[in-house]
Design a protein around this motif. Structure first.
Motif, PDB file in Angstrom:
ATOM      1  N   MET A   1       6.862  -0.787 -30.109  1.00 45.33           N
ATOM      2  CA  MET A   1       6.309  -0.407 -28.739  1.00 45.33           C
ATOM      3  C   MET A   1       7.338   0.157 -28.295  1.00 45.33           C
ATOM      4  SD  MET A   1       3.480  -2.301 -28.945  1.00 45.33           S
ATOM      5  CE  MET A   1       3.023  -2.834 -27.437  1.00 45.33           C
ATOM      6  N   LYS A   2       6.635   0.849 -27.175  1.00 43.88           N
ATOM      7  CA  LYS A   2       7.522   1.810 -26.175  1.00 43.88           C
ATOM      8  C   LYS A   2       6.738   1.680 -24.603  1.00 43.88           C
ATOM      9  CE  LYS A   2       6.297   6.519 -25.512  1.00 43.88           C
ATOM     10  NZ  LYS A   2       6.377   7.786 -25.707  1.00 43.88           N
ATOM     11  N   ILE A   3       7.380   1.973 -23.752  1.00 44.46           N
ATOM     12  CA  ILE A   3       6.849   1.706 -22.401  1.00 44.46           C
ATOM     13  C   ILE A   3       6.497   2.948 -21.936  1.00 44.46           C
ATOM     14  CG2 ILE A   3       9.018   2.301 -21.129  1.00 44.46           C
ATOM     15  CD1 ILE A   3       6.883  -0.651 -20.187  1.00 44.46           C
ATOM     16  N   SER A   4       5.243   2.940 -21.164  1.00 44.86           N
ATOM     17  CA  SER A   4       4.814   4.152 -20.535  1.00 44.86           C
ATOM     18  C   SER A   4       4.448   4.005 -19.133  1.00 44.86           C
ATOM     19  CB  SER A   4       3.215   4.596 -20.839  1.00 44.86           C
ATOM     20  OG  SER A   4       2.385   5.619 -20.183  1.00 44.86           O
ATOM     21  N   TYR A   5       5.091   4.969 -18.149  1.00 44.20           N
ATOM     22  CA  TYR A   5       4.793   4.531 -16.704  1.00 44.20           C
ATOM     23  C   TYR A   5       3.648   5.652 -16.140  1.00 44.20           C
ATOM     24  CZ  TYR A   5       8.993   2.320 -17.231  1.00 44.20           C
ATOM     25  OH  TYR A   5      10.305   1.411 -17.714  1.00 44.20           O
ATOM     26  N   LYS A   6       2.776   6.048 -16.955  1.00 39.48           N
ATOM     27  CA  LYS A   6       1.673   6.884 -16.440  1.00 39.48           C
ATOM     28  C   LYS A   6       1.088   6.534 -15.378  1.00 39.48           C
ATOM     29  CE  LYS A   6      -2.059   9.534 -18.368  1.00 39.48           C
ATOM     30  NZ  LYS A   6      -3.007  10.061 -19.385  1.00 39.48           N
ATOM     31  N   LYS A   7       0.666   5.149 -15.346  1.00 39.41           N
ATOM     32  CA  LYS A   7       0.161   4.524 -14.206  1.00 39.41           C
ATOM     33  C   LYS A   7       0.956   4.407 -12.941  1.00 39.41           C
ATOM     34  CE  LYS A   7      -2.460   0.855 -17.023  1.00 39.41           C
ATOM     35  NZ  LYS A   7      -2.550  -0.564 -16.728  1.00 39.41           N
ATOM     36  N   LEU A   8       2.303   4.422 -13.159  1.00 38.91           N
ATOM     37  CA  LEU A   8       3.060   4.682 -11.725  1.00 38.91           C
ATOM     38  C   LEU A   8       2.695   6.016 -11.061  1.00 38.91           C
ATOM     39  CD1 LEU A   8       5.136   3.963  -9.769  1.00 38.91           C
ATOM     40  CD2 LEU A   8       7.100   4.641 -11.631  1.00 38.91           C
ATOM     41  N   TRP A   9       2.646   6.913 -11.994  1.00 42.46           N
ATOM     42  CA  TRP A   9       2.576   8.333 -11.390  1.00 42.46           C
ATOM     43  C   TRP A   9       1.235   8.595 -10.688  1.00 42.46           C
ATOM     44  CZ3 TRP A   9       7.196   8.987 -10.926  1.00 42.46           C
ATOM     45  CH2 TRP A   9       8.371   8.502 -11.915  1.00 42.46           C
ATOM     46  N   ILE A  10       0.174   8.002 -11.656  1.00 46.05           N
ATOM     47  CA  ILE A  10      -1.289   7.931 -10.992  1.00 46.05           C
ATOM     48  C   ILE A  10      -1.197   7.295  -9.728  1.00 46.05           C
ATOM     49  CG2 ILE A  10      -3.559   7.411 -11.280  1.00 46.05           C
ATOM     50  CD1 ILE A  10      -2.808   7.939 -14.419  1.00 46.05           C
ATOM     51  N   LEU A  11      -0.576   6.096  -9.521  1.00 44.61           N
ATOM     52  CA  LEU A  11      -0.412   5.343  -8.400  1.00 44.61           C
ATOM     53  C   LEU A  11      -0.021   5.949  -7.280  1.00 44.61           C
ATOM     54  CD1 LEU A  11      -1.764   2.489  -7.282  1.00 44.61           C
ATOM     55  CD2 LEU A  11       0.560   1.771  -8.004  1.00 44.61           C
ATOM     56  N   LEU A  12       1.052   6.615  -7.571  1.00 43.19           N
ATOM     57  CA  LEU A  12       1.867   7.515  -6.537  1.00 43.19           C
ATOM     58  C   LEU A  12       0.911   8.541  -5.843  1.00 43.19           C
ATOM     59  CD1 LEU A  12       5.556   7.777  -7.857  1.00 43.19           C
ATOM     60  CD2 LEU A  12       4.640   6.020  -5.962  1.00 43.19           C
ATOM     61  N   ILE A  13       0.199   9.032  -6.654  1.00 43.94           N
ATOM     62  CA  ILE A  13      -0.515  10.390  -6.461  1.00 43.94           C
ATOM     63  C   ILE A  13      -1.596   9.764  -5.548  1.00 43.94           C
ATOM     64  CG2 ILE A  13      -2.381  11.994  -7.028  1.00 43.94           C
ATOM     65  CD1 ILE A  13      -0.481  12.483  -9.662  1.00 43.94           C
ATOM     66  N   GLU A  14      -2.323   8.611  -5.898  1.00 38.57           N
ATOM     67  CA  GLU A  14      -3.611   7.890  -5.228  1.00 38.57           C
ATOM     68  C   GLU A  14      -2.996   7.303  -3.681  1.00 38.57           C
ATOM     69  OE1 GLU A  14      -4.627   4.744  -7.776  1.00 38.57           O
ATOM     70  OE2 GLU A  14      -5.988   6.262  -8.955  1.00 38.57           O
ATOM     71  N   LYS A  15      -1.808   7.047  -3.726  1.00 43.86           N
ATOM     72  CA  LYS A  15      -1.157   6.553  -2.258  1.00 43.86           C
ATOM     73  C   LYS A  15      -0.436   7.771  -1.565  1.00 43.86           C
ATOM     74  CE  LYS A  15      -0.570   1.650  -3.761  1.00 43.86           C
ATOM     75  NZ  LYS A  15      -1.007   0.869  -2.709  1.00 43.86           N
ATOM     76  N   GLU A  16      -0.518   8.841  -2.080  1.00 40.55           N
ATOM     77  CA  GLU A  16       0.269  10.080  -1.528  1.00 40.55           C
ATOM     78  C   GLU A  16       1.616   9.603  -1.147  1.00 40.55           C
ATOM     79  OE1 GLU A  16      -2.398  11.267   1.726  1.00 40.55           O
ATOM     80  OE2 GLU A  16      -3.806  11.795   0.473  1.00 40.55           O
ATOM     81  N   ILE A  17       2.290   9.329  -2.086  1.00 32.69           N
ATOM     82  CA  ILE A  17       3.520   9.152  -2.130  1.00 32.69           C
ATOM     83  C   ILE A  17       4.317   9.852  -3.255  1.00 32.69           C
ATOM     84  CG2 ILE A  17       5.493   7.299  -2.290  1.00 32.69           C
ATOM     85  CD1 ILE A  17       3.379   5.025  -1.621  1.00 32.69           C
ATOM     86  N   SER A  18       5.351  10.496  -2.649  1.00 30.52           N
ATOM     87  CA  SER A  18       6.092  11.486  -3.893  1.00 30.52           C
ATOM     88  C   SER A  18       7.054  10.514  -4.424  1.00 30.52           C
ATOM     89  CB  SER A  18       6.842  12.725  -3.038  1.00 30.52           C
ATOM     90  OG  SER A  18       7.754  12.176  -2.129  1.00 30.52           O
ATOM     91  N   PRO A  19       7.322  10.918  -5.758  1.00 32.97           N
ATOM     92  CA  PRO A  19       8.631  10.182  -6.579  1.00 32.97           C
ATOM     93  C   PRO A  19       9.719  10.369  -5.601  1.00 32.97           C
ATOM     94  CG  PRO A  19       7.162  11.848  -7.890  1.00 32.97           C
ATOM     95  CD  PRO A  19       6.838  11.924  -6.485  1.00 32.97           C
ATOM     96  N   ALA A  20      10.087  11.524  -4.984  1.00 28.85           N
ATOM     97  CA  ALA A  20      11.284  11.681  -4.201  1.00 28.85           C
ATOM     98  C   ALA A  20      11.285  10.286  -3.234  1.00 28.85           C
ATOM     99  CB  ALA A  20      11.364  13.047  -3.528  1.00 28.85           C
ATOM    100  N   THR A  21      10.223  10.236  -2.387  1.00 27.04           N
ATOM    101  CA  THR A  21      10.173   9.268  -1.058  1.00 27.04           C
ATOM    102  C   THR A  21      10.344   8.028  -1.929  1.00 27.04           C
ATOM    103  OG1 THR A  21       8.651  10.679  -0.151  1.00 27.04           O
ATOM    104  CG2 THR A  21       8.477   8.332   0.297  1.00 27.04           C
ATOM    105  N   LEU A  22       9.595   7.482  -3.189  1.00 26.48           N
ATOM    106  CA  LEU A  22       9.713   6.341  -3.829  1.00 26.48           C
ATOM    107  C   LEU A  22      11.191   6.182  -3.820  1.00 26.48           C
ATOM    108  CD1 LEU A  22       8.255   3.973  -5.388  1.00 26.48           C
ATOM    109  CD2 LEU A  22       8.884   5.311  -7.349  1.00 26.48           C
TER     110      LEU A  22
END
Length: 70
Positions: free
Chosen positions: A1-22
């Motif tokens: 098994m491995k981990i995927s953070y794809k949902k995190l990036w989608i959620l950030l886009i939906e909430k209009e939060i940049s990875p840099a801001t996070l």
């Protein structure tokens, strides 16, 4: 098994939060952000801080993905 953070990036886009801001708001190390981008393991404490910041559950930001040869 491995981990995927794809949902995190989608959620950030939906909430209009940049990875840099996070990263800045949660004081996440740049190395940890790199691990998130590369779908590598990150400390549970970091994931829980992200969940608190985004007001979501851990399943909303990551998935366990089965690798074909396992």
């Amino acid at each position: 098994m491995k981990i995927s953070y794809k949902k995190l990036w989608i959620l950030l886009i939906e909430k209009e939060i940049s990875p840099a801001t996070l990263r800045k708001d949660l004081n996440i190390a740049t190395g940890t952000m790199t691990k998130l981008r590369k779908n590598e393991e990150v400390a549970l404490s970091v994931l829980l801080r992200i969940c608190g910041y985004l007001d979501c559950n851990i399943g909303d930001i990551c998935d366990a993905v089965k690798i074909d040869n396992e």
